[in-house]
Design a protein around this motif. Structure first.
Motif, PDB file in Angstrom:
ATOM      1  N   THR A   1      -8.783   0.341  14.254  1.00 23.95           N
ATOM      2  CA  THR A   1      -9.301   1.473  13.555  1.00 23.95           C
ATOM      3  C   THR A   1      -8.262   2.477  13.571  1.00 23.95           C
ATOM      4  N   ASN A   2      -7.436   2.673  14.791  1.00 19.63           N
ATOM      5  CA  ASN A   2      -6.339   3.853  14.994  1.00 19.63           C
ATOM      6  C   ASN A   2      -5.076   3.371  14.081  1.00 19.63           C
ATOM      7  N   LEU A   3      -4.743   2.270  13.841  1.00 23.79           N
ATOM      8  CA  LEU A   3      -3.593   1.746  13.019  1.00 23.79           C
ATOM      9  C   LEU A   3      -3.739   1.870  11.745  1.00 23.79           C
ATOM     10  N   ILE A   4      -4.825   1.556  11.200  1.00 21.73           N
ATOM     11  CA  ILE A   4      -5.186   1.786   9.736  1.00 21.73           C
ATOM     12  C   ILE A   4      -5.985   2.651   9.169  1.00 21.73           C
ATOM     13  N   GLY A   5      -7.455   3.041  10.153  1.00 21.83           N
ATOM     14  CA  GLY A   5      -8.238   3.963   9.712  1.00 21.83           C
ATOM     15  C   GLY A   5      -8.810   3.519   8.036  1.00 21.83           C
ATOM     16  N   ILE A   6      -8.943   4.021   7.270  1.00 20.83           N
ATOM     17  CA  ILE A   6      -9.330   3.790   5.923  1.00 20.83           C
ATOM     18  C   ILE A   6      -8.202   3.266   5.010  1.00 20.83           C
ATOM     19  N   GLY A   7      -7.131   3.093   5.642  1.00 19.34           N
ATOM     20  CA  GLY A   7      -6.028   2.626   4.840  1.00 19.34           C
ATOM     21  C   GLY A   7      -4.698   3.665   4.822  1.00 19.34           C
TER      22      GLY A   7
ATOM     23  N   LEU B   1       2.388   5.699  20.685  1.00 20.33           N
ATOM     24  CA  LEU B   1       2.435   4.083  20.260  1.00 20.33           C
ATOM     25  C   LEU B   1       1.546   3.747  19.137  1.00 20.33           C
ATOM     26  N   ALA B   2       0.714   4.289  18.651  1.00 19.41           N
ATOM     27  CA  ALA B   2       0.131   3.740  17.531  1.00 19.41           C
ATOM     28  C   ALA B   2       1.206   4.223  16.218  1.00 19.41           C
ATOM     29  N   GLU B   3       1.673   5.235  16.248  1.00 17.42           N
ATOM     30  CA  GLU B   3       2.541   5.415  15.204  1.00 17.42           C
ATOM     31  C   GLU B   3       3.864   4.561  15.221  1.00 17.42           C
ATOM     32  N   GLN B   4       4.121   4.313  16.598  1.00 14.84           N
ATOM     33  CA  GLN B   4       5.463   3.338  16.603  1.00 14.84           C
ATOM     34  C   GLN B   4       5.045   2.053  15.795  1.00 14.84           C
ATOM     35  N   ARG B   5       3.801   1.613  16.004  1.00 18.56           N
ATOM     36  CA  ARG B   5       3.401   0.265  15.546  1.00 18.56           C
ATOM     37  C   ARG B   5       3.233   0.490  14.089  1.00 18.56           C
ATOM     38  N   GLN B   6       2.512   1.396  13.729  1.00 18.42           N
ATOM     39  CA  GLN B   6       2.487   1.658  12.000  1.00 18.42           C
ATOM     40  C   GLN B   6       3.910   1.501  11.430  1.00 18.42           C
ATOM     41  N   TRP B   7       4.920   2.349  12.001  1.00 17.24           N
ATOM     42  CA  TRP B   7       6.188   2.426  11.215  1.00 17.24           C
ATOM     43  C   TRP B   7       7.267   1.541  11.527  1.00 17.24           C
ATOM     44  N   GLN B   8       7.030   0.620  12.638  1.00 16.80           N
ATOM     45  CA  GLN B   8       7.687  -0.463  13.022  1.00 16.80           C
ATOM     46  C   GLN B   8       7.195  -1.683  12.751  1.00 16.80           C
TER      47      GLN B   8
ATOM     48  N   ASP C   1      12.557   3.791  -8.392  1.00 17.07           N
ATOM     49  CA  ASP C   1      11.681   5.079  -8.075  1.00 17.07           C
ATOM     50  C   ASP C   1      10.169   4.650  -7.469  1.00 17.07           C
ATOM     51  N   VAL C   2       9.839   3.469  -8.071  1.00 17.68           N
ATOM     52  CA  VAL C   2       8.480   3.383  -7.804  1.00 17.68           C
ATOM     53  C   VAL C   2       8.297   2.440  -6.656  1.00 17.68           C
ATOM     54  N   ILE C   3       9.310   1.848  -6.011  1.00 18.71           N
ATOM     55  CA  ILE C   3       9.142   1.125  -4.766  1.00 18.71           C
ATOM     56  C   ILE C   3       9.469   1.950  -3.778  1.00 18.71           C
ATOM     57  N   ARG C   4      10.159   3.030  -3.859  1.00 22.43           N
ATOM     58  CA  ARG C   4      10.545   3.932  -2.764  1.00 22.43           C
ATOM     59  C   ARG C   4       9.253   4.923  -2.691  1.00 22.43           C
ATOM     60  N   VAL C   5       8.184   4.364  -2.146  1.00 22.77           N
ATOM     61  CA  VAL C   5       7.177   5.057  -1.945  1.00 22.77           C
ATOM     62  C   VAL C   5       7.272   5.802  -0.661  1.00 22.77           C
ATOM     63  N   GLU C   6       6.363   6.747  -0.549  1.00 27.19           N
ATOM     64  CA  GLU C   6       6.165   7.452   0.744  1.00 27.19           C
ATOM     65  C   GLU C   6       4.735   7.050   1.357  1.00 27.19           C
ATOM     66  N   HIS C   7       4.720   6.116   2.350  1.00 23.30           N
ATOM     67  CA  HIS C   7       3.553   5.665   2.938  1.00 23.30           C
ATOM     68  C   HIS C   7       2.746   6.728   3.736  1.00 23.30           C
ATOM     69  N   ALA C   8       1.498   6.759   3.639  1.00 22.85           N
ATOM     70  CA  ALA C   8       0.781   7.845   4.225  1.00 22.85           C
ATOM     71  C   ALA C   8      -0.276   7.374   5.058  1.00 22.85           C
ATOM     72  N   PRO C   9      -0.189   7.121   6.244  1.00 23.34           N
ATOM     73  CA  PRO C   9      -1.360   6.608   7.221  1.00 23.34           C
ATOM     74  C   PRO C   9      -2.247   7.454   7.278  1.00 23.34           C
ATOM     75  N   HIS C  10      -3.633   7.072   7.536  1.00 19.42           N
ATOM     76  CA  HIS C  10      -4.766   7.853   7.549  1.00 19.42           C
ATOM     77  C   HIS C  10      -4.584   9.008   8.893  1.00 19.42           C
ATOM     78  N   GLY C  11      -4.683  10.110   8.481  1.00 17.59           N
ATOM     79  CA  GLY C  11      -4.482  11.206   9.331  1.00 17.59           C
ATOM     80  C   GLY C  11      -5.235  11.297  10.642  1.00 17.59           C
ATOM     81  N   TRP C  12      -4.969  11.833  11.633  1.00 16.68           N
ATOM     82  CA  TRP C  12      -5.646  11.906  12.869  1.00 16.68           C
ATOM     83  C   TRP C  12      -6.367  13.284  12.871  1.00 16.68           C
ATOM     84  N   GLN C  13      -7.754  13.087  13.491  1.00 18.11           N
ATOM     85  CA  GLN C  13      -8.530  14.343  13.348  1.00 18.11           C
ATOM     86  C   GLN C  13      -8.168  15.027  14.440  1.00 18.11           C
ATOM     87  N   HIS C  14      -8.563  16.743  14.260  1.00 11.99           N
ATOM     88  CA  HIS C  14      -8.122  17.326  15.436  1.00 11.99           C
ATOM     89  C   HIS C  14      -8.793  17.242  16.801  1.00 11.99           C
TER      90      HIS C  14
END
Length: 491
Positions: free
Chosen positions: A72-78, A369-376, A407-420
């Motif tokens: 849930t914390n690594l992916i969220g809704i995508g 730690l979750a962000e480390q696993r997301q981006w690595q 330019d298409v493949i150099r996307v910016e990946h946006a993980p599901h944001g953390w709640q406050h």
């Protein structure tokens, strides 16, 4: 005297030097015989680890909680791609729409969309230690947005096969743990079963006809290496499986103890006068038929049972319930949570005696730690390769030109944001950072998992709609200011 002095110096130099206690074999370390196996021999018995990890996930709440919370914390809704390098707004929207069409059609099994596949892939990686993602090109007549689908493949499809010669193996290459390697150690292909070995009647011997060679550029291997040179992944539950087994046995034992403590069993004892035949009923004088241990009557609350002469009742003394059960289980699960990398409070839902400040510190550390696993792991091993496959398929379908593919493949990946953590203090702090120039407003929006361009468009649409309906803030202020003048005119 000189010779004696030299002898003392030599004796001093031969004395034992200080060293690490962990390197010694003294009384404390005598029974610790740690093996010096390499990163790939250390995974011997990997199938047992997979089986036990899945069993714990199926039948133990703590195993399921660990996998569920991480997924849930690594992916969220995508994890969503953004085409930041495409400057033309209309073209950017066209690419976004094309990607959304692929998301809905991506699953080769026809069950999930791509964001659901992200969740399933992460769950399989954490539970089994690894998962394979296979590129599946499709024919143009299949009516797909782009001629491509993605297939998730479980770890068992790639056997732990080691071979220096094999039918279809190129000269000079070798197979290690089911992966074909070149002389330099580069991954060239994966040798896979045609169907899941756990679903069919397959023997222990691997036959060449059972396997097919899949080139490495058609497969992505998602796993978390723990040692340099490691070829296959190990379940994240491996370090706590033995602990969870022992905790489960202890839990079962306490449960049986609790059952016994609620059983009140009475034993009727009889004493007969001397000289009487034990086979004859002294009250009737007839032979005793059946057993004499049958109950006199069913027990009921407040009932008084009269016994025959010479009979009395002795009650059993069952064991009491364990008084330290909750403390022991809490301590054990805290260790399980620590090994899983999850704060105990999130792992168990137990937030007893935890302040909001302490919880904030725990959550922030977990998110690092979750962000480390997301981006690595998740993004470079799963998300980015799929983007590149999709772009190449879109070029073949004529949906993307060869000039814009980079330019298409150099996307910016946006993980599901953390709640406050705090719904008031957190936004106020971010606003102060933006006002002070410490960060950009776009970074704050992106941190929430939203697209800054889309947010600005929505704000513009809202302002235009409010103006059209007469709800704009400046208009409301002007109307409010006119009200006193209107009253004066009426007077």
């Amino acid at each position: 005297m000189a010779r004696k002095s030299k002898h003392k110096v030599a004796t001093t130099m031969l004395q034992p030097q200080a060293r690490y206690d962990a390197a010694g074999n003294g009384r404390r370390m005598r029974g610790w015989m740690a093996p010096s196996t390499g990163p790939n021999r250390a995974v011997a018995g990997i199938q047992n680890i997979r089986n036990r990890s899945r069993d714990v996930t199926r039948n133990d709440w703590s195993g399921e909680s660990s996998i569920q919370k991480w997924t849930t914390n690594l992916i969220g809704i995508g994890i969503v791609p953004r085409f930041k390098r495409i400057q033309n707004k209309q073209r950017k929207q066209e690419l976004t729409d094309l990607w959304q069409q692929f998301v809905a059609q991506s699953d080769a099994d026809g069950i999930l969309n791509f964001y659901g596949q992200q969740t399933l892939a992460v769950r399989a990686w954490l539970e089994s230690g690894e998962v394979f993602v296979r590129r599946r090109p499709r024919r143009p007549d299949m009516e797909l947005a782009v001629p491509l689908q993605i297939q998730l493949i479980e770890a068992e499809f790639v056997p732990m096969l080691d071979a220096d010669s094999w039918p279809g193996l190129l000269p000079g290459n070798r197979i290690r743990s089911g992966i074909e390697l070149s002389v330099s150690g580069r991954r060239l292909a994966y040798w896979m079963y045609k169907s899941h070995p756990g679903d069919g009647a397959m023997g222990a011997t691997i036959d060449a006809s059972m396997l097919i060679r899949v080139p490495a550029d058609q497969v992505k291997h998602v796993f978390e290496p723990k040692r340099p040179g490691q070829l296959r992944g190990i379940s994240a539950m491996a370090s706590v499986l033995a602990r969870l087994r022992n905790i489960g046995d202890y839990d079962d034992a306490v449960l049986e103890r609790q059952k016994l403590s609620n059983l009140f069993v009475g034993f009727i004892s009889r004493s007969l006068p001397e000289g009487l035949d034990p086979d004859v009923d002294p009250l009737t004088g007839r032979p005793i038929e059946g057993t004499i241990s049958s109950p006199l009557a069913g027990l009921q609350p407040g009932m008084m049972q009269e016994l025959d002469p010479g009979e009395n009742i002795n009650w059993s003394n069952p064991p009491e319930a364990g008084t330290t059960y909750s403390d022991y289980m809490r301590t054990q699960h805290m260790g399980t949570a620590a090994a899983s990398g999850i704060p105990y409070e999130i792992f168990s839902g137990d937030i007893k005696e935890v302040s909001d400040r302490t919880l904030r510190v725990l959550i922030n550390e977990f998110r690092r730690l979750a962000e480390q696993r997301q981006w690595q792991i998740v993004i470079p091993m799963l998300c980015q390769p799929v983007i590149e496959w999709w772009a190449e398929a879109a070029v073949l379908a004529g949906k993307i030109s060869s000039n814009e593919i980079l330019d298409v493949i150099r996307v910016e990946h946006a993980p599901h944001g953390w709640q406050h953590i705090h719904p008031v203090q957190d936004p106020q702090g971010k606003k102060l950072e933006v006002d002070a120039g410490f960060r950009s407003r776009s970074s704050v929006i992106g941190e929430r998992g939203d697209d800054p361009d889309h947010v600005d468009d929505e704000r513009q649409w809202d302002m235009q709609r409010e103006q059209a309906l007469g709800l704009h803030a400046s208009q409301l202020t002007a109307q409010t200011a006119k009200k006193p003048d209107d009253k004066k005119e009426q007077k």
